[in-house]
Write an enzyme that holds these catalytic residues in place. Structure first.
Site, mmCIF file in Angstrom:
data_model
loop_
_atom_site.group_PDB
_atom_site.id
_atom_site.type_symbol
_atom_site.label_atom_id
_atom_site.label_comp_id
_atom_site.label_asym_id
_atom_site.label_seq_id
_atom_site.Cartn_x
_atom_site.Cartn_y
_atom_site.Cartn_z
ATOM 1 N N ILE A 119 -0.692 -1.821 7.672
ATOM 2 C CA ILE A 119 -1.641 -1.482 8.744
ATOM 3 C C ILE A 119 -2.987 -1.236 8.077
ATOM 4 O O ILE A 119 -3.182 -0.218 7.407
ATOM 5 C CB ILE A 119 -1.205 -0.237 9.542
ATOM 6 C CG1 ILE A 119 0.139 -0.455 10.245
ATOM 7 C CG2 ILE A 119 -2.286 0.126 10.572
ATOM 8 C CD1 ILE A 119 0.625 0.718 11.086
ATOM 9 N N ASP A 120 -3.907 -2.220 8.234
ATOM 10 C CA ASP A 120 -5.256 -1.996 7.714
ATOM 11 C C ASP A 120 -6.116 -1.507 8.880
ATOM 12 O O ASP A 120 -6.272 -2.203 9.877
ATOM 13 C CB ASP A 120 -5.827 -3.285 7.116
ATOM 14 C CG ASP A 120 -7.199 -2.999 6.522
ATOM 15 O OD1 ASP A 120 -7.287 -2.077 5.679
ATOM 16 O OD2 ASP A 120 -8.179 -3.658 6.919
ATOM 17 N N THR A 139 -5.790 2.212 9.492
ATOM 18 C CA THR A 139 -4.875 3.259 9.973
ATOM 19 C C THR A 139 -5.614 4.325 10.776
ATOM 20 O O THR A 139 -5.106 4.802 11.797
ATOM 21 C CB THR A 139 -4.129 3.907 8.797
ATOM 22 O OG1 THR A 139 -3.311 2.923 8.168
ATOM 23 C CG2 THR A 139 -3.265 5.069 9.244
ATOM 24 N N ASP A 191 -6.481 -4.519 0.464
ATOM 25 C CA ASP A 191 -7.571 -4.737 1.423
ATOM 26 C C ASP A 191 -8.317 -6.037 1.134
ATOM 27 O O ASP A 191 -8.989 -6.579 2.005
ATOM 28 C CB ASP A 191 -8.568 -3.576 1.363
ATOM 29 C CG ASP A 191 -7.987 -2.267 1.851
ATOM 30 O OD1 ASP A 191 -8.162 -1.239 1.163
ATOM 31 O OD2 ASP A 191 -7.336 -2.265 2.910
ATOM 32 N N GLU A 221 0.823 -1.224 0.000
ATOM 33 C CA GLU A 221 0.000 0.000 0.000
ATOM 34 C C GLU A 221 0.846 1.259 0.000
ATOM 35 O O GLU A 221 0.634 2.179 -0.801
ATOM 36 C CB GLU A 221 -0.924 0.006 1.226
ATOM 37 C CG GLU A 221 -1.734 1.306 1.334
ATOM 38 C CD GLU A 221 -2.724 1.329 2.462
ATOM 39 O OE1 GLU A 221 -2.789 0.363 3.255
ATOM 40 O OE2 GLU A 221 -3.480 2.304 2.550
ATOM 41 N N ASP A 261 -0.930 -5.000 2.957
ATOM 42 C CA ASP A 261 -1.429 -3.829 3.680
ATOM 43 C C ASP A 261 -0.776 -3.866 5.050
ATOM 44 O O ASP A 261 -1.173 -4.673 5.898
ATOM 45 C CB ASP A 261 -2.959 -3.889 3.797
ATOM 46 C CG ASP A 261 -3.540 -2.569 4.302
ATOM 47 O OD1 ASP A 261 -4.736 -2.309 4.084
ATOM 48 O OD2 ASP A 261 -2.787 -1.790 4.938
#
Ligand SMILES: O=P(O)(O)O[C@H]1[C@H](O)[C@@H](O)[C@H](O)[C@H](O)[C@@H]1O
Ligand SMILES: [Mg+2]
Ligand SMILES: [Mg+2]
Length: 282
Positions: free
Chosen positions: A91-92, A94, A219, A69, A89
């Site tokens: 940190i999904d 954030t 995602d 990402e 990803d």
């Protein structure tokens, strides 16, 4: 190249390590900036965690390709080829991370010849690991996952996410879509702030469907195969096959609920992740 099993073992190890870094970082001061819109947040932790994940995997698998990402946000190409490709990803959730709201995940998907081979999603606050490998089932901390099989939308709990755009037209379409499902009437609609963790709830049978316009390939990648291997369905919002780069998805415990949602949705336009080429995920 490394066998799929070796790649998945490496993904599990690095997801757990990254999750611990996130859990430490959430207690620290955050340096927040924005990307595509004022609500599309990113922090130094997002970039550091992605660097940790990609550098660790690249050491073991130097010939592989990586879609991350934050690398894409920094200008790296977001194109899925036939090469073994990691879709990450770091940190999904954030926005949740910035607010210390405990719904934050690390998501790592893996595709070969544009076909998803496995997915690993680590819930940083619950220290829960969701995994699935094509043809081998889906698991949460080693316990098999099974979707709810709910076929009746009037008995369904449906999850969604808002996406990054907040202009009046997008908000009207977003709220209109949600209203259609609330009038169905679905038991409820929930927004938890993490696409990947919401999709994991569908795989776990704790929710019955998910839909969204505006999420990205990172995602969807890991979560799509986790839902499939838990017996669920994933598709495009048009009802066609899932297109990982399309910025849209419908996932559900049954074809019936997915089909109902597809019928209700008015599309919300977002530029494709690969800005042009179509990649149907098999
Ligand atoms: O940027 P991160 O990785 O936090 O992902 C979130 C997206 O930013 C949201 O637009 C989207 O709506 C989802 O909340 C998704 O989880
Ligand atoms: Mg995300
Ligand atoms: Mg993210």
């Amino acid at each position: 190249m490394g066998s799929v099993e070796e790649c998945m073992d490496a993904a599990v190890r690095v997801a757990r390590a990254a999750g611990q870094v996130v859990l430490e970082a959430v207690k620290q001061e955050k340096h927040v900036s924005t990307k595509s819109t004022p609500t599309d947040l990113v922090t130094e932790a997002d970039r550091l965690v992605e660097e940790l994940i990609i550098s660790t995997l690249r050491e073991s698998f130097p010939s592989h390709r990586f879609i991350g990402e934050e690398s894409c946000a920094a200008g790296e190409p977001c194109v899925l080829t036939d090469s073994p490709t990691w879709i990450i990803d770091p940190i999904d959730g954030t926005c949740n991370f910035v607010h210390s709201f405990p719904m934050v995940a690390v998501s790592i998907g893996f595709a070969v010849k544009k076909e998803l081979e496995f997915g690993v999603i680590y819930h940083c606050f619950e220290e829960t690991l969701y995994t699935a490998r094509k043809g081998h089932g889906a698991f949460c901390n080693g316990l098999r996952l099974q979707v709810s099989k709910e076929k009746d939308v009037s008995k369904a709990l449906i999850l969604t996410e808002i996406g990054a755009k907040r202009d009046p037209e997008t908000l009207a379409l977003f709220l209109g879509n949600m209203e259609k499902l609330l009038r169905a009437p679905a038991h409820g609609v929930r927004i938890i702030g993490s696409s990947t963790l919401a999709l994991c709830q569908v795989a776990a049978g704790a929710a019955d469907a998910y839909y969204q316009f505006g999420l990205h390939c990172w995602d969807m990648a890991a979560a799509a195969i986790i839902i499939r291997e838990a017996g669920g369905v994933v598709m495009d919002t048009s009802g066609g096959p899932l297109d990982l780069m399309s910025r849209r998805i419908v996932a559900a415990a049954s074809q019936e609920v997915a089909g109902f949602i597809v019928q209700q949705l008015k599309p919300i336009g977002y530029e494709r992740d690969d800005c042009g080429e179509r990649h149907a995920v098999r």
